[in-house]
Design a protein around this motif. Structure first.
Motif, PDB file in Angstrom:
ATOM      1  N   ASP A   6     -61.205  11.221  64.957  1.00 38.19           N
ATOM      2  CA  ASP A   6     -60.938   9.783  64.828  1.00 38.19           C
ATOM      3  C   ASP A   6     -61.753   8.977  65.823  1.00 38.19           C
ATOM      4  OD1 ASP A   6     -59.612  10.665  67.089  1.00 38.19           O
ATOM      5  OD2 ASP A   6     -57.826   9.434  66.758  1.00 38.19           O
ATOM      6  N   ARG A  29     -67.801  14.409  66.470  1.00 37.27           N
ATOM      7  CA  ARG A  29     -66.699  14.178  65.522  1.00 37.27           C
ATOM      8  C   ARG A  29     -65.955  15.464  65.182  1.00 37.27           C
ATOM      9  NH1 ARG A  29     -70.600  10.650  62.975  1.00 37.27           N
ATOM     10  NH2 ARG A  29     -70.903  12.202  61.325  1.00 37.27           N
ATOM     11  N   ASP A  75     -69.399   6.738  62.231  1.00 36.37           N
ATOM     12  CA  ASP A  75     -69.167   7.673  61.134  1.00 36.37           C
ATOM     13  C   ASP A  75     -70.234   7.507  60.064  1.00 36.37           C
ATOM     14  OD1 ASP A  75     -66.953   8.774  62.262  1.00 36.37           O
ATOM     15  OD2 ASP A  75     -65.493   7.717  61.002  1.00 36.37           O
ATOM     16  N   ALA A 122     -62.483   5.238  64.857  1.00 33.12           N
ATOM     17  CA  ALA A 122     -61.271   4.421  64.857  1.00 33.12           C
ATOM     18  C   ALA A 122     -60.822   4.118  66.283  1.00 33.12           C
ATOM     19  CB  ALA A 122     -60.158   5.127  64.092  1.00 33.12           C
ATOM     20  N   GLN A 123     -60.891   5.111  67.176  1.00 29.79           N
ATOM     21  CA  GLN A 123     -60.484   4.879  68.565  1.00 29.79           C
ATOM     22  C   GLN A 123     -61.378   3.844  69.251  1.00 29.79           C
ATOM     23  OE1 GLN A 123     -59.057   7.745  71.368  1.00 29.79           O
ATOM     24  NE2 GLN A 123     -59.154   9.409  69.872  1.00 29.79           N
TER      25      GLN A 123
END
Length: 316
Positions: free
Chosen positions: A113, A108, A56, A116-117
């Motif tokens: 997410d 994205r 990110d 995070a995954q």
């Protein structure tokens, strides 16, 4: 197979001499440190599991310059997106990470997410293990053994330097040498530098239980050693991927042919290509690879052993 724009020579950081056309906008390419002149062999071994993959944010500064060039708006000596002048500009200080800057934002859009995954699976023990052997344990050393293997923790990892891991059996050759290895790795001022052999895939956990493979060209691994050797900070896997290989990667990731996600990613890829596998023969050199740089953190682990680890793509 040699990437004509991405491989500047042996395991070093030599930059071609050049005179900037405008000192006010001159760019000094950011490169990994040069190889030290000497080092010792004391047989030290260390293993590190990677985690906290950065997917990110603004990734324009993640990684290094691969080709010794600062490709800017005034550049002309680069491969082209068309037959005239189009090209993809580098990030800060000539950093080559077109995948992170131009492709990950599209991913994205379809997987909000994503980070995070992937971070969750790596923290849970699905990761890569980096091993250093025949190393003096000092911050300047040459010609020690570096390798990366896909790995799975034995039990839930505690991240306390005692975790044990299984290394993927397929990550080794018949003579038990890791497929991704460099016997001439070095560390300079605390930065580890190792080569990644061409098209030997780096396998990473992805989303929804899938995995992706990155068969890099002109690949490098770099990482900053903590003072007590317990961590790898700003660990970076970097190189270039061909258009053929990245489209196979989309199949592994579940972005299947004919879907909206695949169409968007293929279109973004075509606009973001920024390197060459080989110099063009006649006519204009059209780009056919994309640069990629992935940043992690590494934590020291304990024992490792070998066994088979399953993997499968998602697209039929």
């Amino acid at each position: 197979m040699r990437d004509a724009l991405a491989d500047v020579g042996p395991n070093d950081a030599v930059i071609p001499d050049r005179e900037p056309t405008d000192a006010a906008v001159a760019c000094l390419p950011r490169r990994w440190p040069e190889r030290p002149s000497a080092g010792g062999r004391e047989g030290l071994r260390r293993s590190y599991a990677l985690r906290d993959l950065v997917l990110d944010g603004d990734l324009v500064s993640v990684g290094y310059d691969l080709d010794g060039e600062c490709t800017e708006n005034r550049a002309t000596s680069v491969c082209r997106q068309d037959g005239i002048t189009a090209f993809v500009a580098d990030g800060a200080d000539g950093v080559d990470n077109a995948f992170g800057v131009h492709i990950l934002p599209v991913v994205r859009d379809f997987v909000p997410d994503l980070e995070a995954q992937v971070q969750g699976r790596m923290a849970g023990g699905e990761t890569l293990v980096v091993r250093l052997a025949d190393w003096s344990g000092t911050r300047n050393d040459v010609d020690f053994f570096f390798s990366i293997s896909e790995a799975l923790s034995i039990g839930e990892p505690r991240w306390d330097a005692r975790d044990s891991y299984v290394l993927d059996e397929d990550a080794f050759l018949e003579d038990e040498t890791p497929r991704i290895a460099d016997a001439a790795a070095y560390v300079a001022d605390g930065v580890v530098v190792g080569r990644i052999p061409d098209r030997q895939p780096i396998t990473l956990p992805w989303v929804d239980g899938s995995k992706i493979s990155l068969p890099l060209l002109s690949g490098r691994f770099t990482a900053e050693l903590s003072a007590d050797l317990s961590r790898l900070e700003r660990a970076v896997i970097q190189g270039r991927i061909s258009t053929f290989d990245i489209r196979r990667m989309w199949d592994d990731a579940g972005f299947c042919e004919g879907t909206d996600a695949r169409r968007a990613l293929d279109a973004a890829l075509q606009r973001a290509l920024d390197g060459l596998i080989n110099e063009g023969v006649g006519g204009d050199p059209f780009c056919d690879t994309i640069s990629i740089a992935l940043e992690f953190r590494g934590e020291r682990i304990g024992e490792v052993e070998r066994d088979a680890i399953d993997r499968a793509g998602q697209c039929e």
